[in-house]
Motif scaffolding. Structure first.
Motif: not given
Length: 123
Positions: A28, A31-33, A52-53, A99, A111
């Motif tokens: 993943t 797909r994370v901040c 952020s993404e 997230w 986190y």
């Protein structure tokens, strides 16, 4: 799952610069901040910067204008460029992924994944 490994810490003079890196991997990791935190015995763990993404950034007031967070999405590497360093910047620096809620971007308990930390000493 996300694995994070920090590097680039060390000793630097007051007013100097340093760049930290955080290499991310895992299922993943894209797909994370991600964010940078720092920890001292006196202050505990505090948020430094978040990205952020889509690349939006957030900074703690104490580092705004001096630090820059960025990332290379292709290489899956997070960076923290630190300029005009002060003794109060001395800490163990950690990268983190998760997230977080939009109003808690610099809160450590938002986190899930953490690196091992890298020491920065400014004197």
């Amino acid at each position: 799952h996300v694995q994070l490994v920090e590097s680039g810490g060390g000793s630097v003079e007051v007013g100097g610069s340093l760049r930290l890196s955080c290499a991310a991997s895992g299922s993943t990791a894209s797909r994370v901040c991600v964010a940078w935190f720092r920890e001292t015995p006196a202050k505990g763990r505090e948020g430094v910067a978040h990205i952020s993404e889509d690349g939006d950034t957030t900074y703690a007031e104490s580092v705004k204008g001096r630090f820059t967070i960025s990332k290379d999405n292709n290489k899956k590497v997070l960076y923290l460029q630190m300029n005009s360093l002060k003794p109060e910047d001395t800490a163990t620096y950690y990268c983190a992924a998760g997230w977080p809620y939009s109003r808690r971007l610099l809160e450590a308990d938002e986190y899930k994944y953490w690196g091992q930390g890298t020491q920065v000493t400014v004197s």
